[in-house]
Design a protein around this motif. Structure first.
Motif, PDB file in Angstrom:
ATOM      1  N   ARG A 140       3.759  14.656  17.277  1.00 50.20           N
ATOM      2  CA  ARG A 140       5.086  14.049  17.343  1.00 50.20           C
ATOM      3  C   ARG A 140       6.093  15.034  16.767  1.00 50.20           C
ATOM      4  N   GLU A 141       7.320  14.838  17.153  1.00 55.03           N
ATOM      5  CA  GLU A 141       8.370  15.763  16.757  1.00 55.03           C
ATOM      6  C   GLU A 141       8.598  15.693  15.252  1.00 55.03           C
ATOM      7  N   GLY A 142       8.685  16.831  14.647  1.00 56.45           N
ATOM      8  CA  GLY A 142       8.906  16.901  13.209  1.00 56.45           C
ATOM      9  C   GLY A 142       8.140  18.048  12.587  1.00 56.45           C
ATOM     10  N   VAL A 158      16.476   9.381   6.326  1.00 60.13           N
ATOM     11  CA  VAL A 158      15.834   8.613   7.392  1.00 60.13           C
ATOM     12  C   VAL A 158      14.329   8.626   7.138  1.00 60.13           C
ATOM     13  N   PHE A 159      13.739   7.453   6.937  1.00 60.08           N
ATOM     14  CA  PHE A 159      12.311   7.300   6.690  1.00 60.08           C
ATOM     15  C   PHE A 159      11.647   6.791   7.966  1.00 60.08           C
ATOM     16  N   SER A 160      10.629   7.529   8.459  1.00 60.75           N
ATOM     17  CA  SER A 160       9.962   7.134   9.702  1.00 60.75           C
ATOM     18  C   SER A 160       8.468   7.380   9.587  1.00 60.75           C
ATOM     19  N   ALA A 161       7.698   6.478  10.180  1.00 63.33           N
ATOM     20  CA  ALA A 161       6.235   6.596  10.224  1.00 63.33           C
ATOM     21  C   ALA A 161       5.737   5.805  11.417  1.00 63.33           C
ATOM     22  N   VAL A 162       4.631   6.241  11.983  1.00 62.63           N
ATOM     23  CA  VAL A 162       4.059   5.569  13.137  1.00 62.63           C
ATOM     24  C   VAL A 162       3.637   4.153  12.759  1.00 62.63           C
ATOM     25  N   GLY A 163       4.070   3.176  13.540  1.00 69.48           N
ATOM     26  CA  GLY A 163       3.710   1.793  13.292  1.00 69.48           C
ATOM     27  C   GLY A 163       4.650   1.055  12.364  1.00 69.48           C
ATOM     28  N   ASN A 201       0.836  -1.209   0.000  1.00 71.14           N
ATOM     29  CA  ASN A 201       0.000   0.000   0.000  1.00 71.14           C
ATOM     30  C   ASN A 201       0.868   1.255   0.000  1.00 71.14           C
ATOM     31  N   ASP A 202       0.406   2.282  -0.706  1.00 69.37           N
ATOM     32  CA  ASP A 202       1.106   3.566  -0.684  1.00 69.37           C
ATOM     33  C   ASP A 202       0.998   4.179   0.706  1.00 69.37           C
ATOM     34  N   LEU A 203       2.100   4.733   1.199  1.00 73.71           N
ATOM     35  CA  LEU A 203       2.133   5.313   2.541  1.00 73.71           C
ATOM     36  C   LEU A 203       2.210   6.824   2.439  1.00 73.71           C
ATOM     37  N   ALA A 204       1.163   7.491   2.905  1.00 73.66           N
ATOM     38  CA  ALA A 204       1.147   8.949   2.958  1.00 73.66           C
ATOM     39  C   ALA A 204       1.566   9.416   4.346  1.00 73.66           C
ATOM     40  N   GLY A 205       2.172  10.601   4.407  1.00 74.94           N
ATOM     41  CA  GLY A 205       2.551  11.180   5.696  1.00 74.94           C
ATOM     42  C   GLY A 205       3.820  10.616   6.306  1.00 74.94           C
ATOM     43  N   VAL A 206       4.646   9.939   5.505  1.00 79.80           N
ATOM     44  CA  VAL A 206       5.921   9.414   6.011  1.00 79.80           C
ATOM     45  C   VAL A 206       6.933  10.557   6.102  1.00 79.80           C
ATOM     46  N   ASN A 207       7.571  10.671   7.261  1.00 79.46           N
ATOM     47  CA  ASN A 207       8.592  11.701   7.444  1.00 79.46           C
ATOM     48  C   ASN A 207       9.907  11.257   6.817  1.00 79.46           C
ATOM     49  N   LEU A 221       8.594   0.093   3.789  1.00 80.53           N
ATOM     50  CA  LEU A 221       8.673   0.125   5.252  1.00 80.53           C
ATOM     51  C   LEU A 221       7.948  -1.080   5.826  1.00 80.53           C
ATOM     52  N   VAL A 222       8.580  -1.691   6.810  1.00 76.14           N
ATOM     53  CA  VAL A 222       8.041  -2.889   7.461  1.00 76.14           C
ATOM     54  C   VAL A 222       7.324  -2.479   8.735  1.00 76.14           C
ATOM     55  N   ARG A 223       6.202  -3.099   9.001  1.00 75.59           N
ATOM     56  CA  ARG A 223       5.465  -2.779  10.226  1.00 75.59           C
ATOM     57  C   ARG A 223       6.318  -3.056  11.448  1.00 75.59           C
ATOM     58  N   GLU A 224       6.154  -2.176  12.448  1.00 74.75           N
ATOM     59  CA  GLU A 224       7.055  -2.157  13.591  1.00 74.75           C
ATOM     60  C   GLU A 224       6.907  -3.365  14.498  1.00 74.75           C
ATOM     61  N   GLN A 225       5.677  -3.832  14.669  1.00 75.63           N
ATOM     62  CA  GLN A 225       5.440  -4.876  15.644  1.00 75.63           C
ATOM     63  C   GLN A 225       4.541  -5.939  15.063  1.00 75.63           C
ATOM     64  N   SER A 226       4.744  -7.137  15.562  1.00 73.68           N
ATOM     65  CA  SER A 226       3.829  -8.210  15.218  1.00 73.68           C
ATOM     66  C   SER A 226       2.582  -8.076  16.059  1.00 73.68           C
ATOM     67  N   ASN A 227       1.590  -8.889  15.760  1.00 70.92           N
ATOM     68  CA  ASN A 227       0.326  -8.795  16.475  1.00 70.92           C
ATOM     69  C   ASN A 227       0.497  -9.069  17.961  1.00 70.92           C
ATOM     70  N   MET A 228       1.349 -10.014  18.313  1.00 69.78           N
ATOM     71  CA  MET A 228       1.526 -10.362  19.718  1.00 69.78           C
ATOM     72  C   MET A 228       2.359  -9.335  20.458  1.00 69.78           C
ATOM     73  N   ASP A 229       3.180  -8.566  19.737  1.00 67.39           N
ATOM     74  CA  ASP A 229       3.991  -7.528  20.384  1.00 67.39           C
ATOM     75  C   ASP A 229       3.287  -6.175  20.401  1.00 67.39           C
ATOM     76  N   GLU A 230       2.101  -6.113  19.825  1.00 64.30           N
ATOM     77  CA  GLU A 230       1.370  -4.860  19.764  1.00 64.30           C
ATOM     78  C   GLU A 230       1.021  -4.368  21.170  1.00 64.30           C
ATOM     79  N   VAL A 231       1.148  -3.071  21.366  1.00 61.89           N
ATOM     80  CA  VAL A 231       0.798  -2.475  22.650  1.00 61.89           C
ATOM     81  C   VAL A 231      -0.685  -2.142  22.637  1.00 61.89           C
ATOM     82  N   VAL A 232      -1.402  -2.623  23.659  1.00 61.70           N
ATOM     83  CA  VAL A 232      -2.842  -2.443  23.766  1.00 61.70           C
ATOM     84  C   VAL A 232      -3.133  -1.567  24.977  1.00 61.70           C
ATOM     85  N   ILE A 233      -4.042  -0.612  24.809  1.00 65.28           N
ATOM     86  CA  ILE A 233      -4.465   0.239  25.908  1.00 65.28           C
ATOM     87  C   ILE A 233      -5.407  -0.546  26.808  1.00 65.28           C
TER      88      ILE A 233
END
Length: 705
Positions: free
Chosen positions: A262-264, A101-106, A65-71, A124-136
């Motif tokens: 976020r900073e930027g 440096v390419f950065s995006a949330v997630g 998928n195309d990623l918009a808003g990547v810093n 860009l590869v997703r930062e976390q797997s489903n089991m490592d995902e942080v849940v509120i």
């Protein structure tokens, strides 16, 4: 005695002592070294000039998928850009040795050297797997792999697929265990009713506790929340997940967090939508001729001599025949009330704009939303007002994070929801009810003007008898109702890291206030009702007479409605500890103190005027070993003013354990087939203090005067 070439001394001495062929070899090596040292130095009298280089490319996710808003930032500089809606970017760097440096949330941050020519296509590869995902979760965060309680999270992007501006309508079918249904599609009345694992308690509140950024809100406030503002959406189901809310968690908890800056560089996002709404289905109604025949049949079935009963009016064969032939529709009316009063569709608009960014000290997220929902009622052009439903909703949100120093941070949240509504006096649902229950053949909706009535300035609504029958068209077009609501919320959070005392220790304090105001008003006139007064079938002319000349009006009157004002104040403080020992033993705990007060400013009686108050202490303790075995204990000790002082506080404990079988060594041979296997068991108590009704909440008093 021969002289040795390799001995201590200067380079010049070595050359003098070495044989001739060695001297030549050493001179050649020294010349190459000097040339190498000076190869990148500018010639005397010249200045080294960097030539700029323009780099263009595209950023995509590992899912294609195309990623918009990547810093995209040139490393070591403040030079940066952001990808557009298609993931494309163009940036000017100093030279081909620059690092981007390419950065995006997630997603995992990626660094690329320009000269490698790999910046043209970035994945860009997703930062976390489903089991490592942080849940509120309640009062904190947990990795999904560490959770013991039943907590389900919904990706905020899923809500953007919802064609409605009402967020509650998007819950059905997205989470196991949620029962959701919508009673009405009328704008302003279209909130969905939803329950977590069914209705689990009794009282006047059986729906879940809803929290946005830990601030309790109503279902309508959740409905007005735009998906563009949501960072996380969690649904807590079982006692282990909700016990920290004690006497308010029996019906489950929905916890939403909103986005933060976020900073930027500033990132601007705009989304505009237009949709068409149509009824999903309609009740099949009998046509006017069938209606009259079935009515006569019903009379004869129940009273065979019904035609002799003076109180029973039967439809004559002449009326049925002339209605079927379409003879003068004002003498033999055949009203399709639904077609006359309702349109086939309505156009709705939604728009959201938000901007986020910030520096090292402060980051911001500011959002504004506008929704316009229209009804499907028709308006009579002879009126100088529109009685169709028109709901305009405005939402504003501002989240500012301030870093006071290395250990202290502040968060300031401000939000507001505003509704402006115009619609029929009795509401859209009541109009449909009148369509179903009104007689279609007794009288026309209205009589047209002719030579005798051309100077009449009002609509001549039809009626029958003494004018006591319901004319749904008159009820719809005789006026309109306005209401306006405003909800303002302000929240301040203080966070301090005590890691300088002991690793993993932190403190948080938060207070918020919520102000709600509502008022409505009616503007209407009393319709002029007319009935048929003679008909000449040879000339096809008829006469009409006014049934209520003394009570009808041609002007709009004003009638004030309800005025509601209430306020809520909430405060909590929390001590949190989280640490891992020897890379295997995970230990965490928290203790929370909370207090809440709700006050109704214009209560109708003494009991409702008294503050609604809650006070309590909650806590959680967790232990994990080697990401395999997990234990968790939660409790809530809460009190409410609704109960006698001897029974005012209740203790609500819960405990749970989990075993991640898939992390065991014996499971590795089948991990390609079953990627994750987890067993867990929980048990606990939760409560509900909203029993009875607000009017009789003090059960321990036989009478309160």
């Amino acid at each position: 005695m021969k002289k040795r070439c390799l001995q201590s001394g200067s380079g010049r001495a070595l050359l003098l002592m070495c044989p001739g062929w060695i001297k030549l070899f050493l001179l050649f090596i020294m010349a190459l070294s000097i040339e190498s040292l000076h190869a990148n130095e500018p010639a005397p009298g010249f200045v080294n000039v960097w030539l700029p280089l323009q780099v263009s490319g595209k950023v995509m996710s590992d899912e294609g998928n195309d990623l918009a808003g990547v810093n995209i930032l040139e490393k070591g500089t403040s030079n940066g850009v952001v990808t557009d809606s298609s993931g494309a970017f163009t940036i000017t760097v100093k030279d081909e040795k620059a690092v981007l440096v390419f950065s995006a949330v997630g997603f995992v941050t990626q660094e690329v050297v320009v000269k490698d020519n790999s910046a043209k296509s970035i994945v860009l590869v997703r930062e976390q797997s489903n089991m490592d995902e942080v849940v509120i979760v309640g009062f904190g965060k947990q990795k999904r792999s560490d959770m013991v309680g039943s907590v389900t999270s919904i990706n905020a992007e899923e809500f953007k697929k919802n064609p409605s501006s009402n967020l509650t309508t998007a819950l059905a079918g997205r989470v196991a265990g949620i029962i959701a249904y919508q009673r009405s599609g009328e704008p302003g009345q279209d909130n969905a009713d939803f329950f977590i694992r069914g209705v689990t308690t009794f009282g006047y509140k059986v729906d879940p506790l809803i929290l946005i950024d830990n601030m309790e809100v109503t279902t309508t406030q959740l409905a007005r929340l735009t998906p563009d503002d949501i960072a996380s959406f969690s649904i807590m189901k079982d006692a282990t997940a909700t016990a920290v809310y004690g006497a308010r968690g029996a019906n489950g908890v929905i916890l939403v967090t909103t986005k933060q800056g976020r900073e930027g560089k500033a990132v601007l996002s705009l989304r505009a939508e237009n949709s068409i709404s149509t009824p999903t289905t309609n009740v099949e109604l009998a046509d006017p001729v069938t209606f009259m025949k079935q009515y006569n049949e019903a009379v004869y079935t129940r009273t065979p001599l019904g035609q002799l009963n003076p109180n029973t009016v039967l439809y004559s064969d002449e009326k049925i025949m002339n209605t079927e032939l379409g003879v003068n529709p004002y003498v033999y009316p055949a009203n399709d009330w639904r077609k006359m009063m309702f349109k086939d569709y309505a156009m709705n608009q939604r728009m959201n704009m938000n901007i986020s960014g910030g520096g090292g000290v402060a980051q911001y997220f500011v959002s504004g939303t506008f929704n316009k929902d229209n009804g499907v009622l028709k308006a009579d052009q002879r009126n100088n007002f529109n009685n169709n439903i028109d709901l305009k909703s405005y939402s504003l949100r501002s989240n500012v994070n301030i870093k006071v120093n290395k250990t202290t941070g502040l968060v300031v949240r401000l939000s507001g929801n505003f509704d402006d509504y115009t619609g029929p006096i009795y509401g859209g649902a009541a109009m449909y009810e009148r369509v179903v229950r009104s007689n279609p053949v007794l009288f026309p909706a209205y009589f047209p003007q002719d030579e005798q009535t051309q100077y009449i300035k009002h609509i001549m609504y039809g009626n029958f008898g003494n004018g006591d029958y319901r004319n749904p068209y008159a009820d719809m077009t005789r006026g309109f109702r306005d209401y306006s609501t405003s909800t303002m919320a302000a929240q301040l959070e203080l966070k301090h890291d005590f890691s300088y005392l002991t690793e993993g220790l932190s403190f948080e304090a938060m207070m918020n206030t919520n102000r709600y105001a509502y008022f409505d008003m009616l503007r209407s006139y009393n319709p002029f009702y007319y009935t048929l007064n003679g008909y000449d079938k040879f000339t096809d002319t008829y006469g009409i007479s006014n049934l209520n000349p003394a009570t009808a009006t041609e002007y709009l009157s004003y009638e004030p409605g309800d005025k509601v004002v209430n306020s809520t104040f909430y405060m909590q403080s929390m001590l949190n500890y989280k640490r891992t020992f020897n890379e295997k033993h995970g230990l965490s705990g928290l203790v929370v103190f909370m207090m809440r007060e709700y006050l109704n400013a214009n209560a109708s009686d003494l009991q409702l005027s008294l503050p609604f108050r809650n006070l309590g202490v909650s806590g959680r303790g967790t232990y994990s070993y080697d990401n395999k075995y997990f234990l968790e204990f939660n409790f809530g000790y809460n009190g409410s003013e609704r109960f006698h002082k001897s029974k005012r506080f209740g203790f609500f404990p819960s405990a749970g354990m989990a075993w991640t079988v898939s992390n065991e060594k014996f499971f590795e041979p089948i991990k390609d087939v079953v990627t994750s296997l987890r067993l867990r068991a929980t048990y606990g108590y939760v409560g509900n203090d909203a029993i009875g009704s607000p009017q009789d909440r003090f059960f321990f008093f036989p009478m309160l005067t």
